[in-house]
Enzyme design. Sequence first.
Site, PDB file in Angstrom:
ATOM      1  N   ARG A  62       0.831  -1.202   0.000  1.00  0.00           N
ATOM      2  CA  ARG A  62       0.000   0.000   0.000  1.00  0.00           C
ATOM      3  C   ARG A  62       0.869   1.258   0.000  1.00  0.00           C
ATOM      4  O   ARG A  62       0.586   2.236  -0.698  1.00  0.00           O
ATOM      5  CB  ARG A  62      -0.928  -0.028   1.205  1.00  0.00           C
ATOM      6  CG  ARG A  62      -1.938   1.110   1.200  1.00  0.00           C
ATOM      7  CD  ARG A  62      -3.007   0.893   2.255  1.00  0.00           C
ATOM      8  NE  ARG A  62      -3.890   2.054   2.274  1.00  0.00           N
ATOM      9  CZ  ARG A  62      -4.191   2.739   3.366  1.00  0.00           C
ATOM     10  NH1 ARG A  62      -3.687   2.373   4.517  1.00  0.00           N
ATOM     11  NH2 ARG A  62      -4.995   3.776   3.308  1.00  0.00           N
ATOM     12  N   HIS A  66       0.796   4.203  -2.877  1.00  0.00           N
ATOM     13  CA  HIS A  66       0.553   5.594  -2.508  1.00  0.00           C
ATOM     14  C   HIS A  66       1.739   6.479  -2.872  1.00  0.00           C
ATOM     15  O   HIS A  66       1.547   7.661  -3.198  1.00  0.00           O
ATOM     16  CB  HIS A  66       0.275   5.696  -1.009  1.00  0.00           C
ATOM     17  CG  HIS A  66      -1.132   5.327  -0.640  1.00  0.00           C
ATOM     18  ND1 HIS A  66      -1.901   6.050   0.229  1.00  0.00           N
ATOM     19  CD2 HIS A  66      -1.917   4.296  -1.055  1.00  0.00           C
ATOM     20  CE1 HIS A  66      -3.098   5.487   0.352  1.00  0.00           C
ATOM     21  NE2 HIS A  66      -3.120   4.410  -0.415  1.00  0.00           N
ATOM     22  N   ASN A  94      -3.943   9.204   3.583  1.00  0.00           N
ATOM     23  CA  ASN A  94      -2.726   8.558   4.087  1.00  0.00           C
ATOM     24  C   ASN A  94      -2.696   8.427   5.611  1.00  0.00           C
ATOM     25  O   ASN A  94      -1.719   7.895   6.155  1.00  0.00           O
ATOM     26  CB  ASN A  94      -1.495   9.339   3.635  1.00  0.00           C
ATOM     27  CG  ASN A  94      -1.160   9.107   2.185  1.00  0.00           C
ATOM     28  OD1 ASN A  94      -1.592   8.120   1.589  1.00  0.00           O
ATOM     29  ND2 ASN A  94      -0.395  10.011   1.588  1.00  0.00           N
ATOM     30  N   HIS A 194      -5.248  -6.733  -3.581  1.00  0.00           N
ATOM     31  CA  HIS A 194      -6.205  -6.857  -2.488  1.00  0.00           C
ATOM     32  C   HIS A 194      -6.383  -8.296  -2.047  1.00  0.00           C
ATOM     33  O   HIS A 194      -7.176  -8.567  -1.150  1.00  0.00           O
ATOM     34  CB  HIS A 194      -7.559  -6.276  -2.905  1.00  0.00           C
ATOM     35  CG  HIS A 194      -7.600  -4.775  -2.840  1.00  0.00           C
ATOM     36  ND1 HIS A 194      -8.762  -4.060  -2.999  1.00  0.00           N
ATOM     37  CD2 HIS A 194      -6.618  -3.866  -2.629  1.00  0.00           C
ATOM     38  CE1 HIS A 194      -8.490  -2.768  -2.884  1.00  0.00           C
ATOM     39  NE2 HIS A 194      -7.196  -2.622  -2.666  1.00  0.00           N
TER      40      HIS A 194
END
Length: 931
Positions: A62, A66, A94, A194
Amino acid sequence: MDTHLVVVVLALLAAAAAAAAAEAKMSADYYSKTCPRADRIIADVLAQKQISNPTTAAGVLRLFFHDCFVGGCDASVLVASTAAARSERDADVNLSLPGDAFDALARAKAALEVECPGVVSCADLLAVAARDLVTMTGGPYYPLRLGRKDGLSSSPSAPDAEIPHANLTVPRLVAVFAAKGFTVQDLVALSGAHTLGFSHCKEFAARIYKFARGGDVDPTMNPAFAKRLQDACRDYRRDPTIAAFNDVMTPGRFDNMYFVNLRRGLGLLATDQELYGDARTRPHVERYAANETAFFADFARAAQRLSHHGVKNGANGESSLLLKPFVLIPSAPRRRHHHLSLPTPPHRRLPSSSSSSSSRHASPASSSFAVTRAARELFDGSADRPPGGVGRGGARRREYRVGQGEAPPAAAAAVAVRGVAPYVVPAAAVLALSFVIWRVVQNLLPGKTKDQSSGESTPSGIMWSFAAGSNLSTSTSFNAEKESRKNLNKFYKEIRTLKNVNMAGRQFGDEGLFFLAESLAYNKSAEEVDFSGNGITAVGIEAFDGILQINTALKSLNLSGNAIGDEGAKCLSDILVENVGIQKLLLNSTNIGDEGAKAISDMLKKNKTIRTLQLSNNTIEYSGFASIAEALLENNVLRSLFVNGNYGGPLGASSLAKGILGNKTLRELHLHGNGFGNEGVRALMSALSAHKGKITVLDIGNNNITSEGSLHVAEFIKRTKSLLWLSLYMNDISDEGAEKVADALKQNKTISTVDLGGNNIHSKGVSAIAETLKDNSVVTTLELSYNPIGPEGVKALCDVLKFNGKIQTLKLGWCQIGVSGAEFVADCLKYNTTLSTLDLRANGLGDDGAICLARSFKIINESLTSLDLGFNEIRDDGAFALAQALKANEDLAVTSLNLANNFFTKFGQVALSEARDHVYEMSEKEIDIFF
């Protein structure tokens, strides 16, 4: 022209040029001289962290997303805020970034600083860490080019505007990804991450409580699953830490189960489930659900592309974020004037800080796990550290043989793993929720089937994983490495006598190869050696020096999956110049770039025996393709060339075309996934049309070819007199391109296999292909899967195949044909006398479609032997109909019936098993039924 517009255009061009310049400076062996052990150091730290905190992998993934999605891969997401300056981490999207992920990177950075201070950038560390953790949890390994610089700025406003949120529609997601240069396929493949992680109840509460579009529950969600989620999340407003796994089946393993779940209505986030409902994304979901290998390949490629997005060069970046006074990552103790303590931002006090709060890319399922003593000894023991000295050939082999003759050295005292970050979901909460969800999933899974060989019941579906684990267990890579080191003497003896040596995945590393390679000098009968996936680097390749030059028996050498890089390729090429035995060389996924490709190409100019060369899934770009082309002009023995999944682009295709034009020996060209585009294909097809050789196999799938490019392919089809197998898989030629290919096939008399899967072909394009098959007696295999041809398309095809054509294998998986399409297929099977293999997976046939096909079984069909009806939502009624049809027609030719991933209960399974046994009792014919 508007002055402002001119300024914007110039700025964009400058940015693009800067990005291209930055990428040009990157290479797979960027740290080979400045920090040669960087990869190993990172892997060791991450392995310890992943074992102690199985949440780490999803958390780092993740962070990686990001970071790269906002301003490029520059580690700006790692910058912590101060009173004077706010950073990306203060953005709402975030605030929930997981503490375990930051901690893992901090530990890895500290270890790197001890080894090579100020060398490895945090941007490279983050990219490598994400890749390594994907691999550690069961996913694919993919090569990376290194050399990213860390960003000089970090803004709190950018993430909320650029990172896709959990409530976005698919059209909006597609637009967001397209703006970054990513395709729909990239979107779906990256969403597969995911398969790890979890999401808090508030992220999917709108789907299970008072659904906005009518009704209490999102109708796309499995009702039983939704009910249990309602029960589990009833107190989520009071306790925001309650969460559920994104993948309720195998939450700690990187696999394709995320996509399988979407087909069952077990997608957790709305954006996840909508991937299955949208016509643009559903074909990719279906393909990945059925084919994990395809998912791994596409994910690896998309992750590679993401890791190169917006990289910084020397002008707009720096080598290490540790120089910044407000960054999270601490430096090594030796540089005390820069040493910083790990900050604990106020917003990370709650357990929810390690979860997915607002981003679509959810974070890991968190819980506490103890680190076993065995695991600590494995990672802290000195046995894993390579001995000093590089040495060549025999010296290193003698050194390692002496070591193997001694008792294994005692492992160093295990170092206690430091305290884990406190930002995790309580273990009791996760286990309780896991149990609740499991009670739902248990009812949705297929039952057990009888293992005919053992007589024991074995699970027919994927079994539930209670907690987020990894493949770092006693049966996987790290223990395999430890175990193989103990058995090297045994392997050494075996290699001396075996004809086919398969030692793939033994993880014996460079030192083990130095020990084992010498045995090849004594083995005069070994013809095939597979050393793939063994942690071999450029250093280990030296073990072959003095061995391969004199070995004339060895015909095939597989070193795929070993990060030998350009230096290893150079060393191996020097050795193989003098080899006169090896005919097949496999170097897939070995981190080879342009320099390595040049070395191999120079070797091919002199080597006279290598007939098959595989260089797929490396980082070869235009100049590497140009080098290969030069070799083709001089080499007159190479028959098969595999360069799938590299970075050739249009220029690489044009260069390769020149080499092909002057080569007369090539028979097979595998060029899948190189981004050639229409221009590259135009050059390639022009060369092949004028080629004087005899190309029989051509794979140009996944190369961004549209209907414009298909025109050039069609011209080649008309002219070729030798091609037997053609793949245009996963391009976008559409109906217009299909019509051009169909027209060209009317004039072709050689091509027997045509793969047009995943090309956005509808009924119009299929109708053109069907018309061609009326008079074409050459094509025997036709792949049309992942095209939305619908009932009308399959009707056009079946009307022709009833009495015309010579098609033996027809693949129509994921074609949206439905029940009415099944009726057309069933009618066709009553008359067709050529079709032997039929693939109808994932077409929404249901019970009604299965019943239609079962009726056709009652008519004697002496040709159909294999029928695939997987992923069709068939239940017991369909199973009963198929079972009765098998019993009623003892002369049925079918020997393989795939019904996997449907919705049978034990009653349906028993009926099918009894039908299979009945056929065997009456005719002694065995039918393999899979469910």
